[in-house]
Design an enzyme around this catalytic site. Structure first.
Site, PDB file in Angstrom:
ATOM      1  N   LYS A 285      -7.928   1.355  -3.119  1.00 53.86           N
ATOM      2  CA  LYS A 285      -7.583   0.932  -1.750  1.00 53.86           C
ATOM      3  C   LYS A 285      -7.770   2.085  -0.753  1.00 53.86           C
ATOM      4  O   LYS A 285      -8.374   1.918   0.299  1.00 53.86           O
ATOM      5  CB  LYS A 285      -6.130   0.434  -1.749  1.00 53.86           C
ATOM      6  CG  LYS A 285      -5.474   0.315  -0.392  1.00 53.86           C
ATOM      7  CD  LYS A 285      -5.599  -1.058   0.191  1.00 53.86           C
ATOM      8  CE  LYS A 285      -5.070  -1.081   1.622  1.00 53.86           C
ATOM      9  NZ  LYS A 285      -5.270  -2.332   2.276  1.00 53.86           N
TER      10      LYS A 285
ATOM     11  N   THR B 135       0.872  -1.175   0.000  1.00 49.43           N
ATOM     12  CA  THR B 135       0.000   0.000   0.000  1.00 49.43           C
ATOM     13  C   THR B 135       0.909   1.225   0.000  1.00 49.43           C
ATOM     14  O   THR B 135       1.659   1.436   0.957  1.00 49.43           O
ATOM     15  CB  THR B 135      -0.891   0.021   1.264  1.00 49.43           C
ATOM     16  OG1 THR B 135      -1.612  -1.206   1.330  1.00 49.43           O
ATOM     17  CG2 THR B 135      -1.868   1.179   1.215  1.00 49.43           C
TER      18      THR B 135
ATOM     19  N   LYS C 167      -1.888   4.973   8.568  1.00 48.56           N
ATOM     20  CA  LYS C 167      -1.078   5.030   7.344  1.00 48.56           C
ATOM     21  C   LYS C 167      -1.983   5.235   6.122  1.00 48.56           C
ATOM     22  O   LYS C 167      -1.724   6.104   5.279  1.00 48.56           O
ATOM     23  CB  LYS C 167      -0.271   3.725   7.194  1.00 48.56           C
ATOM     24  CG  LYS C 167       0.446   3.627   5.855  1.00 48.56           C
ATOM     25  CD  LYS C 167       1.050   2.273   5.551  1.00 48.56           C
ATOM     26  CE  LYS C 167       1.514   2.246   4.094  1.00 48.56           C
ATOM     27  NZ  LYS C 167       2.141   1.005   3.691  1.00 48.56           N
TER      28      LYS C 167
HETATM   29  P1  NAD Z   1       6.038  -5.758   7.303  1.00 47.63           P
HETATM   30  O1  NAD Z   1       6.750  -4.611   7.915  1.00 47.63           O
HETATM   31  O2  NAD Z   1       5.737  -6.967   8.123  1.00 47.63           O
HETATM   32  O3  NAD Z   1       6.834  -6.269   5.992  1.00 47.63           O
HETATM   33  C1  NAD Z   1       7.583  -5.455   5.148  1.00 47.63           C
HETATM   34  C2  NAD Z   1       8.876  -6.210   4.851  1.00 47.63           C
HETATM   35  O4  NAD Z   1       9.644  -5.471   3.899  1.00 47.63           O
HETATM   36  C3  NAD Z   1       9.754  -6.408   6.075  1.00 47.63           C
HETATM   37  O5  NAD Z   1      10.006  -7.789   6.269  1.00 47.63           O
HETATM   38  C4  NAD Z   1      11.023  -5.622   5.746  1.00 47.63           C
HETATM   39  O6  NAD Z   1      12.212  -6.219   6.270  1.00 47.63           O
HETATM   40  C5  NAD Z   1      11.000  -5.668   4.232  1.00 47.63           C
HETATM   41  N1  NAD Z   1      11.804  -4.614   3.600  1.00 47.63           N
HETATM   42  C6  NAD Z   1      11.938  -3.304   3.971  1.00 47.63           C
HETATM   43  N2  NAD Z   1      12.758  -2.665   3.110  1.00 47.63           N
HETATM   44  C7  NAD Z   1      13.139  -3.588   2.183  1.00 47.63           C
HETATM   45  C8  NAD Z   1      13.974  -3.528   1.043  1.00 47.63           C
HETATM   46  N3  NAD Z   1      14.579  -2.390   0.670  1.00 47.63           N
HETATM   47  N4  NAD Z   1      14.152  -4.671   0.332  1.00 47.63           N
HETATM   48  C9  NAD Z   1      13.538  -5.826   0.687  1.00 47.63           C
HETATM   49  N5  NAD Z   1      12.730  -5.943   1.762  1.00 47.63           N
HETATM   50  C10 NAD Z   1      12.544  -4.841   2.500  1.00 47.63           C
HETATM   51  O7  NAD Z   1       4.691  -5.156   6.687  1.00 47.63           O
HETATM   52  P2  NAD Z   1       3.392  -5.968   6.185  1.00 47.63           P
HETATM   53  O8  NAD Z   1       2.377  -5.982   7.272  1.00 47.63           O
HETATM   54  O9  NAD Z   1       3.846  -7.240   5.544  1.00 47.63           O
HETATM   55  O10 NAD Z   1       2.840  -4.950   5.090  1.00 47.63           O
HETATM   56  C11 NAD Z   1       3.421  -4.860   3.803  1.00 47.63           C
HETATM   57  C12 NAD Z   1       2.563  -3.912   2.971  1.00 47.63           C
HETATM   58  O11 NAD Z   1       1.230  -4.413   2.905  1.00 47.63           O
HETATM   59  C13 NAD Z   1       2.475  -2.496   3.532  1.00 47.63           C
HETATM   60  O12 NAD Z   1       2.502  -1.582   2.460  1.00 47.63           O
HETATM   61  C14 NAD Z   1       1.115  -2.491   4.242  1.00 47.63           C
HETATM   62  O13 NAD Z   1       0.545  -1.207   4.310  1.00 47.63           O
HETATM   63  C15 NAD Z   1       0.320  -3.404   3.335  1.00 47.63           C
HETATM   64  N6  NAD Z   1      -0.810  -4.068   3.995  1.00 47.63           N
HETATM   65  C16 NAD Z   1      -0.664  -4.629   5.232  1.00 47.63           C
HETATM   66  C17 NAD Z   1      -1.752  -5.252   5.831  1.00 47.63           C
HETATM   67  C18 NAD Z   1      -1.636  -5.889   7.188  1.00 47.63           C
HETATM   68  O14 NAD Z   1      -2.663  -6.224   7.778  1.00 47.63           O
HETATM   69  N7  NAD Z   1      -0.419  -6.109   7.705  1.00 47.63           N
HETATM   70  C19 NAD Z   1      -2.987  -5.290   5.154  1.00 47.63           C
HETATM   71  C20 NAD Z   1      -3.091  -4.750   3.880  1.00 47.63           C
HETATM   72  C21 NAD Z   1      -1.989  -4.138   3.313  1.00 47.63           C
END
Ligand code: NAD
Length: 290
Positions: free
Chosen positions: A162, A87, A237
């Site tokens: 979204k 997102t 966010k």
């Molecule tokens: P998270 O923080 O658990 O995962 C993000 C991952 O990206 C981490 O493991 C981090 O180490 C990795 N990362 C950061 N920089 C990086 C880079 N340069 N190269 C490679 N990896 C890198 O977050 P999440 O909950 O998995 O969410 C991911 C996305 O999905 C976000 O944009 C969030 O808004 C969206 N989202 C999350 C949810 C939820 O319920 N968690 C629901 C819908 C959408």
């Protein structure tokens, strides 16, 4: 298909695992070097993206997406599909898509709803922006990771869908919580309030499916001490992204602006961090009008 998966966090890890379990050849990279069942680890994002038919990113925000995209776009095979499921702000999604398109790739912005539970169960909903050719190529992968994929139009429209959805969600949750707090003060029983509103014109997903009052309606995070679910800081966010987009598009969104301010205060100064976004109800409960 040969798939590169970058960003193996709470969402990305189960999504990549489901693709591998369905028989795809998945190579993954995360800066935190996490191991995921069935996914071959790569040392860099470039290594994960090189030679892949489809690259999927699932990253925290637009700035990180832009940085990763700048690295991997030149390494990707022409004609490959670049699917960003993070997102992020609409402007970042459109800028990355333009760069990918100029490099001969098929970019899609494909943010999801359904949360960590939906990612694990393979029941996410994908909102997809980008051209139809890319969408058709990625569709079998959306079908593995989710239960529904809606093609919303050109690049950026997935992110637009979204944040519009989640702006409604944030505003509606606040309205539902403040109405419960008002009902309490008027001496109206919460169950009676639910029974009426859930079958009247005030019904909504936040009331009917995710009721913020403990012990009322279907099971929800309210019945589990407001443990997320969907954390208040993630709601914040998405609301902030809605306001960035509203500013950029010159749209008047007073309710979205108010919801952003309330969640900002809740997360930053009222202990909302780490609580479900429906914990707005105990917040309102404790307050008076002034
Ligand atoms: P998270 O923080 O658990 O995962 C993000 C991952 O990206 C981490 O493991 C981090 O180490 C990795 N990362 C950061 N920089 C990086 C880079 N340069 N190269 C490679 N990896 C890198 O977050 P999440 O909950 O998995 O969410 C991911 C996305 O999905 C976000 O944009 C969030 O808004 C969206 N989202 C999350 C949810 C939820 O319920 N968690 C629901 C819908 C959408």
């Amino acid at each position: 298909m040969k798939i590169g998966f970058i960003g193996l966090g709470n969402m990305g890890a189960p999504m990549a695992r489901n693709l591998a379990a369905a028989g795809h050849d998945v190579t993954g990279f995360d800066t935190a070097s996490v191991a995921v069942d069935g996914v071959t680890p790569a040392d860099t994002a470039i290594a994960a993206a090189t030679g892949a038919d489809v690259v999927i990113t699932m990253l925290p925000n637009g700035a990180i997406l832009r940085a990763v995209a700048a690295d991997i776009i030149p390494a990707m095979t022409k004609g490959a599909v670049f699917v960003d499921c993070s997102t992020v702000d609409v402007d970042s999604a459109r800028a990355v898509a333009a760069d990918a398109q100029a490099a001969g790739l098929l970019p899609l912005d494909a943010p999801v709803s359904g949360g960590v539970g939906g990612a694990a169960a393979g029941t996410l909903t994908f909102m997809v922006g980008g051209d139809a050719t890319g969408f058709e190529k990625a569709k079998p992968l959306f079908d593995i990771m989710g239960q529904k994929a809606v093609h919303c139009g050109p690049s950026g429209n997935g992110q637009a869908a979204k944040i519009c959805n989640n702006m409604i969600l944030g505003v509606t949750m606040i309205a539902t919580c403040e109405a419960f707090a008002l009902a309490d003060k008027l001496g109206l029983d919460r169950q009676a309030m639910f029974d009426v509103v859930s079958t009247s014109s005030g019904y909504s997903w936040t009331m009917n499916a995710y009721c913020p009052a403990p012990g009322v309606g279907p099971q929800s995070p309210a019945d589990n001490g407001y443990k997320p679910g969907f954390a208040a800081e993630l709601m914040l966010k998405d609301l902030r992204l809605s306001q960035m987009a509203a500013t950029s598009a010159d749209a008047d969104t007073p309710m979205g602006e108010m919801a952003t301010k309330l969640y900002e205060t809740f997360v930053e100064t009222e202990n909302g961090l780490g609580q479900d976004f429906s914990a707005m109800l105990p917040r309102f409960e404790k307050r008076s009008r002034t």
